[in-house]
Design a protein around this motif. Structure first.
Motif, short mmCIF file in Angstrom:
data_model
loop_
_atom_site.label_atom_id
_atom_site.label_comp_id
_atom_site.label_asym_id
_atom_site.label_seq_id
_atom_site.Cartn_x
_atom_site.Cartn_y
_atom_site.Cartn_z
N UNK A 46 1.01 -1.25 0.21
CA UNK A 46 -0.04 -0.01 -0.13
C UNK A 46 0.98 1.29 -0.10
N UNK A 47 1.33 1.76 -1.13
CA UNK A 47 2.26 2.94 -1.27
C UNK A 47 1.42 4.14 -0.89
N UNK A 48 2.07 5.15 -0.52
CA UNK A 48 1.78 6.47 -0.32
C UNK A 48 1.94 7.41 -1.19
N UNK A 49 2.82 7.33 -2.21
CA UNK A 49 3.19 8.23 -2.92
C UNK A 49 4.16 7.45 -4.27
N UNK A 50 4.56 8.29 -5.29
CA UNK A 50 5.02 7.91 -6.51
C UNK A 50 6.40 7.37 -6.19
N UNK A 51 7.02 7.95 -5.19
CA UNK A 51 8.51 7.52 -4.85
C UNK A 51 8.40 6.28 -4.29
N UNK A 76 -3.49 -2.53 -8.58
CA UNK A 76 -4.93 -2.97 -8.17
C UNK A 76 -5.39 -1.76 -7.77
N UNK A 77 -6.80 -1.20 -8.28
CA UNK A 77 -7.53 -0.15 -7.92
C UNK A 77 -8.58 -0.35 -6.99
N UNK A 78 -9.96 -0.44 -7.48
CA UNK A 78 -11.11 -0.93 -6.75
C UNK A 78 -11.37 -2.60 -6.97
N UNK A 116 -3.54 0.78 -4.78
CA UNK A 116 -3.52 2.08 -4.65
C UNK A 116 -4.39 2.95 -3.81
N UNK A 117 -4.88 2.12 -2.81
CA UNK A 117 -5.84 2.80 -1.84
C UNK A 117 -5.59 4.08 -1.42
N UNK A 118 -4.29 4.30 -1.01
CA UNK A 118 -3.87 5.33 -0.29
C UNK A 118 -3.16 6.49 -1.29
N UNK A 119 -3.25 6.24 -2.41
CA UNK A 119 -3.26 7.46 -3.41
C UNK A 119 -4.28 7.69 -4.06
N UNK A 120 -5.20 8.52 -3.56
CA UNK A 120 -6.59 8.64 -3.89
C UNK A 120 -6.97 10.32 -3.91
N UNK A 121 -5.76 11.02 -3.97
CA UNK A 121 -6.02 12.42 -3.85
C UNK A 121 -6.57 13.11 -5.26
N UNK A 122 -7.14 14.47 -5.11
CA UNK A 122 -7.00 15.36 -6.27
C UNK A 122 -5.63 16.24 -6.09
N UNK A 123 -4.97 16.22 -7.05
CA UNK A 123 -3.74 17.07 -7.05
C UNK A 123 -3.86 18.47 -7.37
N UNK A 124 -4.68 18.58 -8.33
CA UNK A 124 -4.86 19.94 -9.08
C UNK A 124 -6.12 20.08 -10.08
N UNK A 125 -6.80 21.18 -9.53
CA UNK A 125 -7.90 21.46 -10.58
C UNK A 125 -7.71 22.51 -11.49
N UNK A 135 -11.85 7.05 -6.71
CA UNK A 135 -12.85 6.37 -7.68
C UNK A 135 -13.53 7.67 -8.45
N UNK A 136 -14.37 7.37 -9.51
CA UNK A 136 -14.87 8.33 -10.23
C UNK A 136 -16.03 8.90 -9.52
N UNK A 137 -16.91 8.40 -8.61
CA UNK A 137 -17.74 8.95 -7.65
C UNK A 137 -17.25 9.97 -6.83
N UNK A 138 -16.20 9.58 -6.30
CA UNK A 138 -15.45 10.69 -5.33
C UNK A 138 -14.89 11.93 -6.07
N UNK A 139 -14.34 11.45 -7.36
CA UNK A 139 -13.72 12.48 -7.70
C UNK A 139 -14.80 13.56 -8.36
#
Length: 457
Positions: free
Chosen positions: A45-50, A69-71, A90-99, A113-117
């Motif tokens: 369960x990674x937290x970031x790209x690095x 693995x996603x959903x 990628x459960x813990x990599x689920x943020x909006x980075x920029x709008x 997920x698409x609904x959260x987005x």
């Protein structure tokens, strides 16, 4: 290969974010459909790209397979670790980075997920329209080049991904595409990874095209005496250029299942479900034109849903159709397959598939996104009954053969995974070998989601 050595090193890197519990392994070894339990050796369960890059580098050093693995909503076994190894969740990599509201784009991590987005975007007046039905992760949707109910108007993931951040099989991090709306700068690497099913690298960020939330939305359902009339009405609507946001088909067997599951009372005959988006005047005009078209094909029982709660009920019914169908035969397994053909051949493909199923010993309700020539059959079988298992496989095989003969494809949106790999040669010919060459160039150790998509993998 030394999977245990890789896991030991990953445990030092991730600590408790590397799991070997039976429940975690089983959860990541199951499929939405008929594929057998195939647990991995560990789940990261990674937290970031690095961290993703570090995980891949460790696995590369020890020749350990890596599966993204996603959903877990894929339908062709894309996330199953058929050669063991490590699943990267990628459960813990689920943020909006920029709008980028002014540019109508957004950059997100793959686990959202698409609904959260769309909840996150609500206040901007923008939306991400691709809707495969399941509340899938955006990274998984890109990896399978997903589409769904809205593709007839807004396109598929291929049309709505502007750029990616990808970790390659050797741990390198690359950026593909830009936020510009077009480019002539070299190979289209974004398109290469969209639909690659994780066999070339792990997607760690995505820049997506957004669309304006429509001023007005109206939906409707109407019934037909037979499948041919319903599909012919769709063809005429498309040929007239009426801009539908969604147009879905369900056959009588699907209607019976959703009536029982969703407490509906639709007549037991084929139906179309339609949605129009736009301004108030445009939606009214489109709905009127559509009504005139389908009336010529015997449409009846028109019910318009203008209130949000009515529209939600209608599309929830459609999205729950799979579960409704599975529950209509308790204890069964489902072979869920899809094909896509040119619109002009759609009625022929649907009718021949229906006749095939009717002549078989199993049930197989048909439904689909007929606005772009894509439809599904959910083939229900008792896995302890060899005749039923064989019938399901034979029906699926004939559907693909029929699609290819009509100038179509073995899969319009489910992807290849394990279930459709055997049709790649027939569909792509020498092009399949070129895919293998690309795989060899980017993943010479065959560590990224091995066993999927390409020959000899």
């Amino acid at each position: 290969m030394s999977i245990n050595a890789a896991i030991e090193e990953l445990s030092t890197l991730l600590g408790q974010r590397l799991s070997r519990s039976k429940s975690d392994l089983d959860q990541h070894g199951t499929s939405e459909t008929h594929f057998a339990l195939t647990p991995p050796d560990a789940v990261a369960y990674p937290a970031n790209t690095e961290e993703v890059s570090a995980i891949v580098k460790i696995c590369a050093r020890h020749h350990c397979p890596v599966v993204g693995f996603g959903a877990g909503t894929s339908l062709e076994g894309q996330t199953l670790a058929v050669q063991g190894g490590v699943v990267v969740d990628f459960r813990d990599m689920a943020a909006v980075l920029h709008v980028g509201a002014e540019d109508m784009d957004v950059t997100v991590q793959p686990g959202i997920t698409r609904e959260v987005l769309n909840e996150e975007l609500r206040a901007t007046g923008l939306m991400f329209p691709v809707d495969p039905g399941a509340n899938a992760s955006i990274g998984g949707m890109a990896s399978t080049r997903a589409s769904g109910t809205t593709a007839v108007r807004y396109g598929t993931m291929r049309d709505n991904v502007l750029g990616l951040e990808v970790v390659l099989a050797d741990g390198r991090i690359i950026q593909t595409g830009t936020r510009a709306r077009k480019s002539s700068a070299g190979y289209d690497l974004t398109a290469l990874f969209v639909g690659a099913e994780g066999t070339l690298g792990l997607i760690t960020a995505l820049t997506l095209r957004l669309h304006g939330q429509p001023e007005a939305v109206t939906s409707a359902v109407c019934a037909f005496d037979d499948i041919e009339a319903a599909v012919s009405a769709v063809q005429m609507t498309i040929q007239m250029g009426i801009p539908m946001a969604r147009i879905e088909f369900v056959d009588a067997a699907t209607v019976a299942a959703v009536n029982a599951y969703s407490k509906m009372d639709l007549p037991l005959c084929p139906h179309l479900l339609i949605e129009f988006n736009g301004s108030d005047s445009a939606v009214e005009e489109q709905a009127t034109l559509f009504g005139e078209v389908v009336e010529e094909f015997g449409a009846k029982g028109f019910e318009w849903a203008k209130k949000p709660e009515e529209r939600k009920a209608l599309w929830t019914m459609r999205h729950h159709a799979y579960w409704a169908i599975v529950q209509s035969r308790q204890g069964c397994k489902a072979l869920v397959t899809d094909i896509c053909v040119p619109i002009s051949n759609l009625a022929e493909a649907v009718e021949q598939t229906r006749a095939d199923i009717a002549a078989s010993p199993i049930e197989g309700p048909i439904l689909g996104h007929v606005g772009d020539g894509n439809f599904h059959a959910i083939l229900l079988f008792d896995e302890a009954n060899e005749a039923e298992v064989q019938a399901a496989n034979d029906l699926s095989h004939r559907m693909v053969e029929r699609a290819l003969a009509l100038g179509g494809t073995a899969t319009g949106e489910h992807g290849i995974g394990l279930g459709k790999k055997k049709y790649m040669q027939a569909e792509h010919g020498a092009g399949w070998d070129v895919m293998g060459d690309i795989k060899q160039a980017l993943d010479p150790q065959n560590l990224m989601n091995p066993g999927k998509l390409v020959r000899g993998n």
